[in-house]
Design a protein around this motif. Structure first.
Motif, PDB file in Angstrom:
ATOM      1  N   PRO A   1       0.802  -1.221   0.000  1.00  8.86           N
ATOM      2  CA  PRO A   1       0.000   0.000   0.000  1.00  8.86           C
ATOM      3  C   PRO A   1       0.835   1.271   0.000  1.00  8.86           C
ATOM      4  O   PRO A   1       0.328   2.355  -0.275  1.00  8.86           O
ATOM      5  N   GLU A   2       2.122   1.156   0.312  1.00  7.99           N
ATOM      6  CA  GLU A   2       3.015   2.308   0.319  1.00  7.99           C
ATOM      7  C   GLU A   2       4.437   1.825   0.052  1.00  7.99           C
ATOM      8  O   GLU A   2       4.735   0.637   0.185  1.00  7.99           O
ATOM      9  N   ARG A   3       5.300   2.760  -0.311  1.00  7.50           N
ATOM     10  CA  ARG A   3       6.677   2.388  -0.575  1.00  7.50           C
ATOM     11  C   ARG A   3       7.378   1.955   0.706  1.00  7.50           C
ATOM     12  O   ARG A   3       7.124   2.512   1.770  1.00  7.50           O
ATOM     13  N   PRO A   4       8.245   0.938   0.631  1.00  8.25           N
ATOM     14  CA  PRO A   4       8.974   0.507   1.826  1.00  8.25           C
ATOM     15  C   PRO A   4       9.792   1.647   2.399  1.00  8.25           C
ATOM     16  O   PRO A   4      10.353   2.456   1.652  1.00  8.25           O
ATOM     17  N   PRO A   5       9.857   1.745   3.726  1.00  7.29           N
ATOM     18  CA  PRO A   5      10.661   2.802   4.346  1.00  7.29           C
ATOM     19  C   PRO A   5      12.144   2.588   4.072  1.00  7.29           C
ATOM     20  O   PRO A   5      12.566   1.525   3.606  1.00  7.29           O
ATOM     21  N   GLU A   6      12.929   3.594   4.385  1.00  4.86           N
ATOM     22  CA  GLU A   6      14.372   3.512   4.172  1.00  4.86           C
ATOM     23  C   GLU A   6      14.959   2.331   4.950  1.00  4.86           C
ATOM     24  O   GLU A   6      14.638   2.127   6.113  1.00  4.86           O
TER      25      GLU A   6
ATOM     26  N   ASN B   1      13.248  -7.700   3.801  1.00  5.71           N
ATOM     27  CA  ASN B   1      14.219  -8.000   4.844  1.00  5.71           C
ATOM     28  C   ASN B   1      13.682  -7.702   6.240  1.00  5.71           C
ATOM     29  O   ASN B   1      14.354  -7.990   7.237  1.00  5.71           O
ATOM     30  N   LYS B   2      12.431  -7.160   6.335  1.00  5.82           N
ATOM     31  CA  LYS B   2      11.870  -6.820   7.635  1.00  5.82           C
ATOM     32  C   LYS B   2      10.505  -7.438   7.920  1.00  5.82           C
ATOM     33  O   LYS B   2      10.075  -7.479   9.069  1.00  5.82           O
ATOM     34  N   ARG B   3       9.816  -7.921   6.887  1.00 11.51           N
ATOM     35  CA  ARG B   3       8.448  -8.406   7.094  1.00 11.51           C
ATOM     36  C   ARG B   3       7.995  -9.279   5.938  1.00 11.51           C
ATOM     37  O   ARG B   3       8.644  -9.355   4.900  1.00 11.51           O
ATOM     38  N   VAL B   4       6.841  -9.898   6.168  1.00 12.41           N
ATOM     39  CA  VAL B   4       6.100 -10.576   5.110  1.00 12.41           C
ATOM     40  C   VAL B   4       4.794  -9.816   4.936  1.00 12.41           C
ATOM     41  O   VAL B   4       4.068  -9.588   5.909  1.00 12.41           O
ATOM     42  N   ALA B   5       4.502  -9.394   3.722  1.00 13.47           N
ATOM     43  CA  ALA B   5       3.267  -8.666   3.427  1.00 13.47           C
ATOM     44  C   ALA B   5       2.406  -9.506   2.495  1.00 13.47           C
ATOM     45  O   ALA B   5       2.910 -10.135   1.559  1.00 13.47           O
ATOM     46  N   MET B   6       1.089  -9.515   2.763  1.00 10.94           N
ATOM     47  CA  MET B   6       0.160 -10.312   1.968  1.00 10.94           C
ATOM     48  C   MET B   6      -0.992  -9.416   1.501  1.00 10.94           C
ATOM     49  O   MET B   6      -1.832  -9.017   2.301  1.00 10.94           O
ATOM     50  N   ARG B   7      -0.997  -9.097   0.197  1.00  8.10           N
ATOM     51  CA  ARG B   7      -2.123  -8.365  -0.387  1.00  8.10           C
ATOM     52  C   ARG B   7      -3.111  -9.421  -0.866  1.00  8.10           C
ATOM     53  O   ARG B   7      -2.859 -10.132  -1.825  1.00  8.10           O
TER      54      ARG B   7
END
Length: 212
Positions: free
Chosen positions: A15-20, A104-110
């Motif tokens: 839903p948004e660009r990955p943070p730095e 490298n920080k999470r798993v996202a599921m759309r």
């Protein structure tokens, strides 16, 4: 943990660009045919209607002519074909509208066809992961803390069946062993990295930091 995804995605699946400091390691979708077989049990449904047709035929064959018994059993086969066709269409739509993302920080599921929802599973909130192989595809299910409330129907079919609390899952993905190893390595690196927290201190006093 979740986000209602109505806006245009800057990156497909997020839903948004990955943070730095966060970068994408892998993105993929379920295999629709494997999803139809594994999650929607299309073979069992087909077998059920074939059983009904055979039962109808056997119960009538000694009472009516052979061709008449076949004709009377045929509607069950037709109905079974329609139901299985609808299940395969549903599986295809689910697969096309789903996007799994591993960073490298999470798993996202759309997930979701009618109502799109994005689940974010930070590695620090994943208690355990389980890999189940099914031929060339496999499912990776995630055990989350009990205080994290997820709706089974909201996540279905992207869940581990018959588990409470709900375990969201990457269902029927290709190269599951490779993805599982990738998640394992990323989670280990993420969890072992200390979180540095700046605490308030009076002016002129040394800054106190704590690592989790």
């Amino acid at each position: 943990m979740s986000h209602d995804d109505f806006a245009i995605e800057p990156i497909e699946g997020l839903p948004e660009r990955p943070p730095e400091g966060e970068h994408i390691l892998w993105q993929g979708r379920p295999d629709w045919w494997a999803l139809a077989k594994d999650s929607l049990n299309v073979w069992w449904v087909m077998g059920y209607f074939l059983f009904l047709a055979a039962w109808r035929f056997v119960s009538l064959v000694d009472q009516v002519p052979l061709m008449r018994a076949l004709v009377l059993a045929l509607p069950f086969i037709i109905l079974g074909g329609i139901v299985c066709g609808l299940l395969m269409i549903f599986a295809y739509v689910q697969a096309r509208t789903t996007m799994y993302t591993v960073t490298n920080k999470r798993v996202a599921m759309r997930i979701g066809a009618a109502l799109t929802v994005t689940l974010n599973l930070p590695y620090r909130q994943i208690v355990n992961a389980d890999l189940r192989m099914r031929g060339k595809t496999g499912t990776i299910a995630f055990e989350v803390p009990k205080d994290v409330k997820l709706g089974y129907l909201t996540c279905w079919p992207h869940v581990r069946p018959w588990r409470s609390p709900v375990q969201p899952a990457l269902r029927c993905i290709p190269e599951p062993k490779k993805i599982a190893e990738m998640i394992s390595d990323a989670a280990e690196a993420r969890v072992s990295t200390p979180v540095i927290e700046r605490r308030g201190a009076p002016s002129g006093s040394p800054v106190q930091v704590a690592a989790e």
